[in-house]
Design an enzyme around this catalytic site. Structure first.
Site, short mmCIF file in Angstrom:
data_model
loop_
_atom_site.label_atom_id
_atom_site.label_comp_id
_atom_site.label_asym_id
_atom_site.label_seq_id
_atom_site.Cartn_x
_atom_site.Cartn_y
_atom_site.Cartn_z
N ASP A 294 3.72 5.22 0.67
CA ASP A 294 3.58 4.31 -0.48
C ASP A 294 3.88 2.88 -0.04
OD1 ASP A 294 3.33 3.21 -2.99
OD2 ASP A 294 5.31 3.88 -3.68
N CYS A 334 -1.44 0.15 -3.41
CA CYS A 334 -1.27 -0.69 -4.60
C CYS A 334 -2.00 -2.02 -4.41
CB CYS A 334 0.20 -0.90 -4.93
SG CYS A 334 1.10 -1.68 -3.59
#
Ligand code: SAH
Length: 390
Positions: A294, A334
């Site tokens: 992530d 993201c």
């Protein structure tokens, strides 16, 4: 508007760039309300102008009767809050994103709710001029314990705006507050200097990943921040052991305290650069049952997209090498500038290069308090793929 440039804005896209604008009529200051009209003099929408920004006008209302006045801002905020309330997310002990900019028809405004405290992030000059009004409305609608203001330096520069982070209402506790998410407790620092914050968008992905990761797994959580994925795997997947890695010292300390706060003894954390760490594990021939990737945004612009995709390829390739056959990869991006298709193509490349079969089990986005506007697809940024790597 110039001729033939108005179509997207009749179609409710909220960002008017300089190139579409023919002229500004009348005397306006940056941040003022303007009316957008077509070359044939038809009303399109009301917006806020900023000549310093490449997003010259941000649009908010397509109804000629609904001017950008107090009642308008109030109803937009009410609608955003009501949706979270109906989603069951406005709980005294938990957190959610209350307002998500374009996705809530409030371009330039993000408001997060942390157990009764609010944090406002302003990313446009027009919104900054409405700040006092917005603070008063939030006080009225929610009676928050405190409201503080944060700015994101990069975007603010694009807007020609400087915002001093400060408390604008109530009192912010000096000590971190506690937040409950997925039955796990976290500390979140709201006061100046702590700034640990919390990534609310991954709430459901953390839980779903933990559902998929088999009990007894050895799990690696890369870019773990305060331990979100790691703690879910440790508690809900009943992993045999989880190791979280992040480059930030304060994040690792918070993650360690979070593990303790939840009395989890099957999770450890370490401060390290994740690129180096992954390579070292590959060199050592280590194996894992599940890996979470992530990373932070790898690009803020389309210009550096190739570099970003190479970086995603690199870490995903290493993760594939570290997974045992049938291991679970939870891989996220993201970067709003990297599309879902591009991210998936990157995974296809990793599968081909590593000779491993990726079976995609879940293709996810952000949690529903970070919705995507159907007329502003730029509001979609988070991709989270969960795959079984054969
Ligand atoms: N997974 C986290 C959120 C990650 S945000 C959660 O669920 O809450 C991205 C994180 O990457 C940040 O904590 C940042 O400190 C970290 N980071 C950025 N670059 C890094 C690098 N090269 N090595 C290790 N960590 C890095």
């Amino acid at each position: 508007m110039r001729p033939r440039k108005a179509q997207p804005f009749f179609g409710r896209h909220p960002w008017v760039r300089d190139s579409g604008i023919d002229k500004v009529i009348g005397k306006v200051e940056d941040g003022d309300v303007v009316e957008l009209i077509s070359d044939k003099d038809r009303f399109i929408a009301y917006g806020l102008i900023n000549r310093n920004s490449h997003l010259r006008v941000r649009l908010y209302s397509w109804d000629p009767e609904a001017k950008l006045d107090h009642a308008f801002w109030r109803s937009r905020l009410e609608r955003a809050i009501q949706m979270r309330r109906e989603l069951g997310m406005l709980r005294e002990d938990s957190g959610c994103r209350l307002v998500y900019s374009e996705a809530d028809g409030l371009s330039g405004l993000v408001v997060e709710y942390f157990a009764g405290h609010l944090v406002i992030q302003i990313t446009s000059l027009g919104m900054y001029k409405q700040l006092e009004q917005i603070v008063a409305l939030l006080e009225d609608l929610l009676q928050p314990k405190s409201i503080s203001l944060r700015g994101e330096a990069g975007i603010l520069k694009l807007e020609g705006l400087e915002i001093e982070p400060r408390v604008v209402s109530g009192e912010v506790p000096a000590e971190p507050i506690e937040l409950v998410e997925n039955d796990l407790r976290y500390e979140v620092g709201l006061s100046e200097g702590q700034k640990t914050g919390f990534y609310l968008d991954q709430r459901d992905n953390r839980r779903v990943a933990a559902n998929i990761i088999p009990a007894g797994s050895k799990v690696l959580d890369m870019f773990c921040y305060s331990g979100g994925f790691a703690l879910n795997a440790a508690k809900h997947a009943q992993a045999s052991h989880v190791h979280g890695v992040d480059g930030s010292g304060p994040a690792i300390s918070a993650a360690e305290r979070n593990a303790e706060r939840n009395q989890l003894t099957n999770v450890t954390f370490e401060k390290a650069d994740c690129f180096d760490y992954l390579k070292a594990r590959v060199d050592a021939g280590d194996q894992y049952d599940a890996i979470v990737l992530d990373p932070p945004k790898f690009t803020k612009s389309r210009r550096t997209i190739d570099e970003a995709l190479r970086a995603y390829f690199h870490i995903n390739r290493h993760a594939a090498q570290l997974l045992r056959p049938g291991g679970i990869l939870v891989t996220c991006s993201c970067s709003g500038n990297v599309s879902r298709d591009e991210f998936q193509m990157m995974l296809l490349g990793v599968s081909q290069k590593s000779g491993r079969d990726f079976r995609i089990l879940e293709q996810r986005g952000a949690a529903p308090d970070h919705p995507v506007s159907a007329t502003c697809l730029e509001s979609e940024y988070l991709k989270c793929f969960i795959a079984s790597v054969g």
